[in-house]
Design a protein around this motif. Structure first.
Motif, PDB file in Angstrom:
ATOM      1  N   LEU A  64       0.844  -1.191   0.000  1.00 51.43           N
ATOM      2  CA  LEU A  64       0.000   0.000   0.000  1.00 51.43           C
ATOM      3  C   LEU A  64       0.880   1.241   0.000  1.00 51.43           C
ATOM      4  O   LEU A  64       1.895   1.289   0.698  1.00 51.43           O
ATOM      5  CB  LEU A  64      -0.896   0.037   1.237  1.00 51.43           C
ATOM      6  N   VAL A  65       0.478   2.246  -0.784  1.00 49.94           N
ATOM      7  CA  VAL A  65       1.196   3.520  -0.827  1.00 49.94           C
ATOM      8  C   VAL A  65       0.181   4.644  -0.634  1.00 49.94           C
ATOM      9  O   VAL A  65      -0.885   4.633  -1.246  1.00 49.94           O
ATOM     10  CB  VAL A  65       1.938   3.699  -2.162  1.00 49.94           C
ATOM     11  N   GLY A  66       0.496   5.598   0.214  1.00 55.18           N
ATOM     12  CA  GLY A  66      -0.374   6.742   0.425  1.00 55.18           C
ATOM     13  C   GLY A  66      -0.095   7.837  -0.593  1.00 55.18           C
ATOM     14  O   GLY A  66       1.059   8.089  -0.947  1.00 55.18           O
ATOM     15  N   LEU A  67      -1.150   8.473  -1.069  1.00 55.16           N
ATOM     16  CA  LEU A  67      -1.043   9.658  -1.933  1.00 55.16           C
ATOM     17  C   LEU A  67      -1.889  10.745  -1.283  1.00 55.16           C
ATOM     18  O   LEU A  67      -3.108  10.595  -1.150  1.00 55.16           O
ATOM     19  CB  LEU A  67      -1.532   9.363  -3.348  1.00 55.16           C
ATOM     20  N   VAL A  68      -1.258  11.830  -0.875  1.00 53.81           N
ATOM     21  CA  VAL A  68      -1.936  12.881  -0.111  1.00 53.81           C
ATOM     22  C   VAL A  68      -1.884  14.193  -0.888  1.00 53.81           C
ATOM     23  O   VAL A  68      -0.793  14.699  -1.189  1.00 53.81           O
ATOM     24  CB  VAL A  68      -1.288  13.055   1.273  1.00 53.81           C
ATOM     25  N   VAL A  69      -3.056  14.728  -1.226  1.00 52.27           N
ATOM     26  CA  VAL A  69      -3.148  15.996  -1.962  1.00 52.27           C
ATOM     27  C   VAL A  69      -4.165  16.901  -1.260  1.00 52.27           C
ATOM     28  O   VAL A  69      -4.869  16.470  -0.359  1.00 52.27           O
ATOM     29  CB  VAL A  69      -3.563  15.775  -3.436  1.00 52.27           C
ATOM     30  N   HIS A  70      -4.228  18.156  -1.702  1.00 52.19           N
ATOM     31  CA  HIS A  70      -5.108  19.120  -1.039  1.00 52.19           C
ATOM     32  C   HIS A  70      -6.564  18.966  -1.455  1.00 52.19           C
ATOM     33  O   HIS A  70      -7.480  19.151  -0.655  1.00 52.19           O
ATOM     34  CB  HIS A  70      -4.659  20.556  -1.356  1.00 52.19           C
ATOM     35  N   ASN A  71      -6.788  18.713  -2.740  1.00 50.03           N
ATOM     36  CA  ASN A  71      -8.148  18.645  -3.264  1.00 50.03           C
ATOM     37  C   ASN A  71      -8.106  17.947  -4.614  1.00 50.03           C
ATOM     38  O   ASN A  71      -7.033  17.599  -5.117  1.00 50.03           O
ATOM     39  CB  ASN A  71      -8.751  20.051  -3.405  1.00 50.03           C
ATOM     40  N   GLU A  91       3.128  -2.021 -10.664  1.00 53.38           N
ATOM     41  CA  GLU A  91       4.203  -2.633  -9.870  1.00 53.38           C
ATOM     42  C   GLU A  91       3.658  -3.441  -8.694  1.00 53.38           C
ATOM     43  O   GLU A  91       4.421  -3.848  -7.817  1.00 53.38           O
ATOM     44  CB  GLU A  91       5.144  -1.541  -9.350  1.00 53.38           C
ATOM     45  N   GLY A  92       2.326  -3.635  -8.672  1.00 55.14           N
ATOM     46  CA  GLY A  92       1.737  -4.468  -7.631  1.00 55.14           C
ATOM     47  C   GLY A  92       1.348  -3.743  -6.358  1.00 55.14           C
ATOM     48  O   GLY A  92       1.083  -4.386  -5.335  1.00 55.14           O
ATOM     49  N   TYR A  93       1.285  -2.404  -6.399  1.00 58.35           N
ATOM     50  CA  TYR A  93       0.884  -1.629  -5.229  1.00 58.35           C
ATOM     51  C   TYR A  93      -0.523  -1.064  -5.420  1.00 58.35           C
ATOM     52  O   TYR A  93      -0.930  -0.767  -6.542  1.00 58.35           O
ATOM     53  CB  TYR A  93       1.845  -0.458  -4.991  1.00 58.35           C
ATOM     54  N   GLN A  94      -1.223  -0.875  -4.323  1.00 61.17           N
ATOM     55  CA  GLN A  94      -2.504  -0.175  -4.331  1.00 61.17           C
ATOM     56  C   GLN A  94      -2.307   1.194  -3.675  1.00 61.17           C
ATOM     57  O   GLN A  94      -1.517   1.338  -2.735  1.00 61.17           O
ATOM     58  CB  GLN A  94      -3.577  -0.955  -3.578  1.00 61.17           C
ATOM     59  N   THR A  95      -3.028   2.189  -4.187  1.00 62.55           N
ATOM     60  CA  THR A  95      -2.874   3.564  -3.718  1.00 62.55           C
ATOM     61  C   THR A  95      -4.033   3.959  -2.811  1.00 62.55           C
ATOM     62  O   THR A  95      -5.191   3.741  -3.154  1.00 62.55           O
ATOM     63  CB  THR A  95      -2.814   4.534  -4.917  1.00 62.55           C
ATOM     64  N   ILE A  96      -3.703   4.545  -1.673  1.00 65.67           N
ATOM     65  CA  ILE A  96      -4.713   5.108  -0.767  1.00 65.67           C
ATOM     66  C   ILE A  96      -4.693   6.621  -0.966  1.00 65.67           C
ATOM     67  O   ILE A  96      -3.718   7.286  -0.605  1.00 65.67           O
ATOM     68  CB  ILE A  96      -4.417   4.765   0.699  1.00 65.67           C
ATOM     69  N   LEU A  97      -5.754   7.163  -1.559  1.00 64.50           N
ATOM     70  CA  LEU A  97      -5.833   8.596  -1.833  1.00 64.50           C
ATOM     71  C   LEU A  97      -6.467   9.322  -0.649  1.00 64.50           C
ATOM     72  O   LEU A  97      -7.548   8.962  -0.200  1.00 64.50           O
ATOM     73  CB  LEU A  97      -6.657   8.842  -3.101  1.00 64.50           C
ATOM     74  N   VAL A 119       1.762   1.758   5.571  1.00 65.19           N
ATOM     75  CA  VAL A 119       1.980   1.910   4.128  1.00 65.19           C
ATOM     76  C   VAL A 119       3.461   1.749   3.828  1.00 65.19           C
ATOM     77  O   VAL A 119       4.322   2.070   4.661  1.00 65.19           O
ATOM     78  CB  VAL A 119       1.461   3.278   3.621  1.00 65.19           C
ATOM     79  N   ASP A 120       3.755   1.252   2.638  1.00 71.42           N
ATOM     80  CA  ASP A 120       5.152   1.040   2.260  1.00 71.42           C
ATOM     81  C   ASP A 120       5.839   2.334   1.856  1.00 71.42           C
ATOM     82  O   ASP A 120       7.068   2.418   1.875  1.00 71.42           O
ATOM     83  CB  ASP A 120       5.230   0.040   1.097  1.00 71.42           C
ATOM     84  N   GLY A 121       5.056   3.337   1.435  1.00 71.66           N
ATOM     85  CA  GLY A 121       5.637   4.603   1.009  1.00 71.66           C
ATOM     86  C   GLY A 121       4.570   5.672   0.937  1.00 71.66           C
ATOM     87  O   GLY A 121       3.373   5.399   1.094  1.00 71.66           O
ATOM     88  N   ASP A 138      10.033   8.969   7.137  1.00 76.85           N
ATOM     89  CA  ASP A 138      11.061   8.653   6.153  1.00 76.85           C
ATOM     90  C   ASP A 138      12.285   8.012   6.810  1.00 76.85           C
ATOM     91  O   ASP A 138      12.814   7.011   6.322  1.00 76.85           O
ATOM     92  CB  ASP A 138      11.467   9.936   5.413  1.00 76.85           C
ATOM     93  N   SER A 139      12.716   8.571   7.914  1.00 71.12           N
ATOM     94  CA  SER A 139      13.916   8.049   8.580  1.00 71.12           C
ATOM     95  C   SER A 139      13.674   6.682   9.209  1.00 71.12           C
ATOM     96  O   SER A 139      14.616   5.920   9.422  1.00 71.12           O
ATOM     97  CB  SER A 139      14.403   9.037   9.643  1.00 71.12           C
ATOM     98  N   ASN A 140      12.393   6.351   9.473  1.00 72.11           N
ATOM     99  CA  ASN A 140      12.060   5.049  10.056  1.00 72.11           C
ATOM    100  C   ASN A 140      11.795   3.976   9.009  1.00 72.11           C
ATOM    101  O   ASN A 140      11.299   2.895   9.335  1.00 72.11           O
ATOM    102  CB  ASN A 140      10.850   5.173  10.984  1.00 72.11           C
ATOM    103  N   GLY A 141      12.091   4.280   7.742  1.00 72.01           N
ATOM    104  CA  GLY A 141      12.023   3.243   6.710  1.00 72.01           C
ATOM    105  C   GLY A 141      10.836   3.298   5.783  1.00 72.01           C
ATOM    106  O   GLY A 141      10.658   2.396   4.959  1.00 72.01           O
ATOM    107  N   THR A 142       9.989   4.335   5.899  1.00 71.35           N
ATOM    108  CA  THR A 142       8.873   4.503   4.965  1.00 71.35           C
ATOM    109  C   THR A 142       9.214   5.667   4.039  1.00 71.35           C
ATOM    110  O   THR A 142       9.120   6.823   4.451  1.00 71.35           O
ATOM    111  CB  THR A 142       7.559   4.804   5.705  1.00 71.35           C
ATOM    112  N   PRO A 143       9.638   5.383   2.810  1.00 76.14           N
ATOM    113  CA  PRO A 143      10.079   6.465   1.918  1.00 76.14           C
ATOM    114  C   PRO A 143       8.977   7.483   1.669  1.00 76.14           C
ATOM    115  O   PRO A 143       7.815   7.134   1.465  1.00 76.14           O
ATOM    116  CB  PRO A 143      10.437   5.730   0.625  1.00 76.14           C
ATOM    117  N   VAL A 144       9.344   8.756   1.688  1.00 75.02           N
ATOM    118  CA  VAL A 144       8.410   9.853   1.447  1.00 75.02           C
ATOM    119  C   VAL A 144       8.949  10.703   0.298  1.00 75.02           C
ATOM    120  O   VAL A 144      10.115  11.103   0.319  1.00 75.02           O
ATOM    121  CB  VAL A 144       8.224  10.729   2.704  1.00 75.02           C
ATOM    122  N   THR A 145       8.095  10.967  -0.682  1.00 79.30           N
ATOM    123  CA  THR A 145       8.426  11.872  -1.775  1.00 79.30           C
ATOM    124  C   THR A 145       7.423  13.013  -1.780  1.00 79.30           C
ATOM    125  O   THR A 145       6.219  12.778  -1.866  1.00 79.30           O
ATOM    126  CB  THR A 145       8.402  11.150  -3.137  1.00 79.30           C
TER     127      THR A 145
END
Length: 341
Positions: A64-71, A91-97, A119-121, A138-145
């Motif tokens: 699972l990967v999180g995607l966070v936007v304003h609107n 790539e085999g991931y599902q996105t949580i918007l 979430v993985d990222g 991020d420092s605890n192993g969950t990559p953040v972009t």
């Protein structure tokens, strides 16, 4: 009521051990391709779905990967959601918007929830007020972009548009058409995009020898109401601007309403240039000129960077987080015209 199909049922139907069925369906490469294909076919026929929670506990991943936007009013965020979901799904991931409404408190709650869901990222357009939480994740192993905006409080991997250059190019275009009173409607100045688009506008004016006039700038939250209020304020001036440069998509919606309220025709009565393209701008009559911030390219690059860090044995991030820029470009249509002599 039909009972849930288990891994044991799949193994029995395929006449293999449970361990073999598990390895084949997990794609661990420890079984032949023909066995994997046969097990996947049987699993699909039986309606088997793996237990994601149990698999996550075993592999320490959730896919699972999180995607966070304003609107989702902003066309760039819609593009971001569509592209990121498509790229991650491949790539085999599902996105949580998740939607923050550009509210730091909501953002903090969302970050905590996504962390609880392991979430993985995470790909996020930050509000700029929860940098410490993002850095800890991020420092605890969950990559953040970060995307669209930089969080000024921490150093995070970030993908941005070339906003200073884009706003400079847009303002210069209006100057070349002879406009000298150019109203700017822009986002909050403490945000990356708001500050950088204002700086590009100022630089173009200064190079043209025109003094910067703060009263020609209306800044505010990223919402249509900001555009409407700014449009009314600028049009109420005795020396009304001959052109409006609307530096975010949300405000553009309010400006279109404000111009309609005054029965002003674009570009006959006033020229209009917007930031962030969307299909509706090309379909307008007249079609609206824009500075395109490259939403698709930003989304692709953000997905690339996150996927690179999610790969097994990925190299640790650089000591100084990297920043990437996507070039903005001016698209000339029919909403800007030279100033009448």
């Amino acid at each position: 009521m039909q009972s849930t199909v288990t891994l044991r049922d799949v193994a029995q139907a395929a006449k293999v051990s449970i361990a073999t069925a598990s390895r084949a369906l997990a794609g661990e490469g420890l079984t032949s391709r023909s066995t994997e294909a046969r097990l996947r076919r049987i699993a699909a026929e039986l309606g088997y779905r793996p237990n994601a929670l149990a698999r996550g506990l075993k592999t320490r991943t959730t896919r699972l990967v999180g995607l966070v936007v304003h609107n989702l009013t902003n066309a760039s965020f819609r593009v971001l959601a569509e592209v990121v979901q498509r790229r991650l799904r491949a790539e085999g991931y599902q996105t949580i918007l998740c939607i923050t409404a550009d509210d730091p408190e909501q953002e903090a709650e969302i970050i905590a929830t996504l962390a609880d869901q392991r979430v993985d990222g995470l790909i996020i357009c930050p509000t700029g007020h929860n940098g410490a939480r993002l850095a800890a994740l991020d420092s605890n192993g969950t990559p953040v972009t970060c995307v669209v905006r930089r969080d000024e409080m921490v150093e995070m991997e970030t993908v941005l548009a070339a906003d200073p250059e884009g706003a400079y190019a847009g303002t210069r275009h209006l100057l070349e058409l002879g406009h000298r009173r150019i109203g700017l409607i822009v986002g909050r100045r403490e945000t990356t995009s708001g500050r950088e688009r204002l700086s590009g506008y100022r630089r173009a004016l200064e190079e043209a020898g025109i003094a910067f006039d703060p009263s020609l700038v209306h800044a505010g939250p990223y919402e249509p109401e900001t555009g409407l209020a700014g449009c009314r304020q600028l049009l109420d001036r005795a020396d009304r601007p001959t052109a409006l440069f609307v530096a975010n998509h949300e405000s553009a919606l309010g400006v279109l309403r404000g111009l309609a309220e005054r029965d002003l025709l674009v570009p006959d009565d006033i020229s209009l240039l917007c930031y962030e393209d969307m299909p509706g701008f090309a379909w307008q009559r007249p079609a609206i000129s824009v500075v395109d911030s490259g939403a698709t390219a930003m989304a692709d690059l953000a997905a690339d960077r996150l996927l690179q860090r999610l790969r097994p044995n990925a190299a640790p991030p650089a000591e100084t987080a990297r920043e990437y820029r996507i070039g903005a470009r001016l698209i000339q249509r029919h909403s800007c015209r030279p100033v009448a002599p």
